[in-house]
Enzyme design. Structure first.
Site, PDB file in Angstrom:
ATOM      1  N   GLY A  12      38.820  36.636  26.450  1.00 43.07           N
ATOM      2  CA  GLY A  12      37.828  37.124  27.414  1.00 43.07           C
ATOM      3  C   GLY A  12      36.893  38.129  26.769  1.00 43.07           C
ATOM      4  N   ASP A  13      35.923  38.571  27.550  1.00 43.56           N
ATOM      5  CA  ASP A  13      34.949  39.579  27.105  1.00 43.56           C
ATOM      6  C   ASP A  13      34.134  39.125  25.902  1.00 43.56           C
ATOM      7  OD1 ASP A  13      36.019  41.227  29.085  1.00 43.56           O
ATOM      8  OD2 ASP A  13      37.623  41.838  27.745  1.00 43.56           O
ATOM      9  N   LYS A  16      30.172  36.091  27.935  1.00 40.40           N
ATOM     10  CA  LYS A  16      29.804  34.844  28.622  1.00 40.40           C
ATOM     11  C   LYS A  16      28.735  35.061  29.690  1.00 40.40           C
ATOM     12  CE  LYS A  16      34.076  34.281  29.833  1.00 40.40           C
ATOM     13  NZ  LYS A  16      34.727  35.332  29.067  1.00 40.40           N
ATOM     14  N   LYS A  18      26.097  36.990  29.934  1.00 38.21           N
ATOM     15  CA  LYS A  18      24.731  36.963  29.417  1.00 38.21           C
ATOM     16  C   LYS A  18      24.333  35.543  29.002  1.00 38.21           C
ATOM     17  CE  LYS A  18      22.577  37.014  25.206  1.00 38.21           C
ATOM     18  NZ  LYS A  18      21.866  38.057  24.517  1.00 38.21           N
ATOM     19  N   GLY A  40      34.485  40.315  34.706  1.00 39.38           N
ATOM     20  CA  GLY A  40      33.369  41.261  34.785  1.00 39.38           C
ATOM     21  C   GLY A  40      32.282  40.760  33.858  1.00 39.38           C
ATOM     22  N   HIS A  41      31.340  39.990  34.382  1.00 39.81           N
ATOM     23  CA  HIS A  41      30.308  39.386  33.541  1.00 39.81           C
ATOM     24  C   HIS A  41      29.040  40.231  33.596  1.00 39.81           C
ATOM     25  CE1 HIS A  41      32.338  35.165  33.404  1.00 39.81           C
ATOM     26  NE2 HIS A  41      33.081  36.140  32.920  1.00 39.81           N
ATOM     27  N   THR A  42      28.767  40.880  32.455  1.00 41.21           N
ATOM     28  CA  THR A  42      27.648  41.827  32.411  1.00 41.21           C
ATOM     29  C   THR A  42      26.361  41.095  32.044  1.00 41.21           C
ATOM     30  OG1 THR A  42      29.212  43.482  31.670  1.00 41.21           O
ATOM     31  CG2 THR A  42      26.877  43.977  31.316  1.00 41.21           C
ATOM     32  N   GLN A 213      37.398  34.807  31.827  1.00 38.68           N
ATOM     33  CA  GLN A 213      38.392  35.170  30.800  1.00 38.68           C
ATOM     34  C   GLN A 213      38.192  34.295  29.552  1.00 38.68           C
ATOM     35  OE1 GLN A 213      39.801  34.641  34.223  1.00 38.68           O
ATOM     36  NE2 GLN A 213      39.251  36.757  34.553  1.00 38.68           N
ATOM     37  N   ARG A 293      39.090  48.519  25.203  1.00 41.18           N
ATOM     38  CA  ARG A 293      39.542  47.223  24.695  1.00 41.18           C
ATOM     39  C   ARG A 293      40.138  47.424  23.309  1.00 41.18           C
ATOM     40  NH1 ARG A 293      33.940  44.458  26.395  1.00 41.18           N
ATOM     41  NH2 ARG A 293      34.357  44.260  28.623  1.00 41.18           N
TER      42      ARG A 293
HETATM   43  P1  IMP Z   1      45.018  39.820  35.689  1.00 44.33           P
HETATM   44  O1  IMP Z   1      44.087  38.670  35.470  1.00 44.33           O
HETATM   45  O2  IMP Z   1      44.354  40.964  36.411  1.00 44.33           O
HETATM   46  O3  IMP Z   1      46.297  39.394  36.325  1.00 44.33           O
HETATM   47  O4  IMP Z   1      45.435  40.412  34.259  1.00 44.33           O
HETATM   48  C1  IMP Z   1      46.252  39.695  33.346  1.00 44.33           C
HETATM   49  C2  IMP Z   1      45.788  39.936  31.918  1.00 44.33           C
HETATM   50  O5  IMP Z   1      44.513  39.328  31.732  1.00 44.33           O
HETATM   51  C3  IMP Z   1      45.582  41.431  31.581  1.00 44.33           C
HETATM   52  O6  IMP Z   1      45.938  41.640  30.236  1.00 44.33           O
HETATM   53  C4  IMP Z   1      44.096  41.622  31.768  1.00 44.33           C
HETATM   54  O7  IMP Z   1      43.580  42.702  31.025  1.00 44.33           O
HETATM   55  C5  IMP Z   1      43.559  40.280  31.282  1.00 44.33           C
HETATM   56  N1  IMP Z   1      42.279  39.941  31.889  1.00 44.33           N
HETATM   57  C6  IMP Z   1      42.035  39.488  33.130  1.00 44.33           C
HETATM   58  N2  IMP Z   1      40.737  39.274  33.328  1.00 44.33           N
HETATM   59  C7  IMP Z   1      40.122  39.576  32.183  1.00 44.33           C
HETATM   60  C8  IMP Z   1      38.753  39.514  31.743  1.00 44.33           C
HETATM   61  O8  IMP Z   1      37.835  39.125  32.456  1.00 44.33           O
HETATM   62  N3  IMP Z   1      38.532  39.925  30.451  1.00 44.33           N
HETATM   63  C9  IMP Z   1      39.519  40.314  29.615  1.00 44.33           C
HETATM   64  N4  IMP Z   1      40.796  40.379  29.970  1.00 44.33           N
HETATM   65  C10 IMP Z   1      41.100  40.008  31.244  1.00 44.33           C
END
Ligand code: IMP
Length: 402
Positions: A12-13, A16, A18, A40-42, A213, A293
């Site tokens: 993730g991060d 995507k 943008k 969280g798509h910035t 993600q 992060r």
């Molecule tokens: P959850 O999706 O909130 O259940 O989190 C499970 C794991 O996925 C954790 O380690 C979160 O930090 C990671 N995670 C969930 N959504 C994101 C994302 O959009 N970006 C990066 N990590 C994510």
């Protein structure tokens, strides 16, 4: 009709949001099919206009594109109303251009409470985003969860009462404050459509699917149990849409280095000052939670794995500009255990023990530097997948085709 998916090749991060906004102008619809407000798509529209989409698909608000939130998304009505209010404040709203499936399961305030409490009590904490995603999907699997369709019916109050009883029995949690959620659902009502309407609309249209993600956080093929609770890779599209679709392109997004938020193995992590430097350079703080992060070098065995399981047709490289002028640059090209080369292991206890094999890469001063082109070619050779676009900065228009 063109059908393309843009998805994350790491944890993730990858940037995507943008990328999806940039390409959205070529499509009728941008479709979210998995995850929820954990994403969280910035999107940086200009120096003073930045939005973070958690649930609203990342279509360019200034274009003709529309957004659809498919049945695979777990939807927090309070969060979505807040997000729409923010878009209204900045752009004067998106009017009719958002549609939401009535089959979306809803995330309720107790889901967030349960998410936080399970995460601290369980034997291995995942450090979830606390957005209630896991518990809402668990309720779906238990078949006690509520979908928008139930909450839009006249019996919504009774459905909430029944759910509240189940909550008490199953989790020992008391919750009765339904009013704010029901009010939020009512505000979303003009956007809600049923499965057949969505099928008719989308079948006649070009679609850009927006992955959330990344493949390594996919519940089935990611680094389980340190994953999210949905199929956020390419395989999540059909279940998250409700009908089959054939894709013309699968574009995977990767950063020039690696990050991950939360717990779990991370072979190329730089826990010391080098990781701090990457974090500072790339502003690597969670868009949803603000958490730091974890940062490390680009891990090509993981990118290769994500490409293979996704049948990626092209890659999009982001945040290479973050590395402009860095002193030292390394890329992991293989894993070894006991002196033997190994593929990405499914067993996490093995992944935790691999030794990353690094190649030193000549750093570049800026993205016009021939050393940068050499790096891109190196990545293409190592992965066997072409890098089709490079993001050259955070702004939504800062993108070049190769
Ligand atoms: P959850 O999706 O909130 O259940 O989190 C499970 C794991 O996925 C954790 O380690 C979160 O930090 C990671 N995670 C969930 N959504 C994101 C994302 O959009 N970006 C990066 N990590 C994510």
């Amino acid at each position: 009709m063109r059908r393309v998916v843009i998805f994350g090749l790491q944890w993730g991060d990858e940037g995507k949001g943008k990328v999806v906004t940039y390409f959205s102008r070529e499509f009728d619809w941008v479709v979210r099919y998995s995850g929820g407000s954990n994403a969280g798509h910035t999107v940086v529209y200009s120096d003073d206009t930045k939005v973070i989409n958690h649930l609203v698909p990342s279509f360019d608000i200034r274009s003709r594109a529309c957004g659809y939130i498919g049945p695979g998304v777990v939807l927090d009505p309070l969060e979505l109303v807040k997000e729409l209010g923010e878009l209204e404040r900045i752009f004067g709203g998106i009017g009719e251009r958002l549609k939401i499936s009535n089959l979306c399961h809803v995330v309720l305030p107790p889901h967030k409470e349960i998410d936080a409490s399970i995460d601290v009590k369980r034997s291995c904490s995942l450090s979830t985003t606390r957005r209630g995603i896991g518990p809402a999907l668990a309720d779906r699997a238990y078949r006690i969860g509520l979908r928008l369709v139930e909450l839009l019916e006249s019996g919504s109050q009774r459905k909430m009462e029944e759910y509240s009883k189940d909550l008490k029995v199953l989790y020992g949690v008391e919750w009765r404050d339904y009013t704010t959620v029901l009010e939020a659902v009512e505000r979303l009502k003009p956007h809600v459509i049923d499965l057949m309407t969505s099928k008719r609309l989308l079948e006649e249209s070009s679609i850009l699917f927006e992955g959330t993600q990344g493949v390594l956080l996919d519940v089935d093929i990611g680094t389980y149990p340190y994953v999210t609770s949905s199929n956020c890779g390419v395989t999540g599209i059909e279940p998250g849409l409700g009908f089959p679709v054939s894709l013309d392109e699968r574009l995977g997004v990767f950063k020039a280095y690696t990050t991950r938020v939360g717990a779990g193995p991370f072979p190329t992590e730089l826990p010391g000052f080098e990781g701090d430097e990457l974090r500072e350079r790339g502003h690597e703080f969670g868009a949803t939670t603000g958490r730091k992060r974890r940062c490390g070098w680009l891990d090509l065995p993981l990118v290769r794995f994500a490409n293979e399981v996704s049948k990626t047709t092209g890659m999009i490289l982001t945040k290479a500009d973050v590395l402009n002028g860095i002193d030292q640059l390394r890329v992991c090209v293989a894993y070894k255990i006991g002196g033997r080369l190994v593929e990405v292991p499914s067993d996490l206890s093995v992944l935790e023990r691999v030794t990353p094999m690094y190649a030193d890469v000549k750093p570049w001063q800026d993205l016009r530097d021939p050393a940068f082109e050499k790096f891109v070619k190196f990545v293409e050779e190592e992965t066997g997948v072409p890098v089709r676009y490079v993001s050259t900065g955070p702004g939504v228009d800062e993108m070049v085709a190769r």
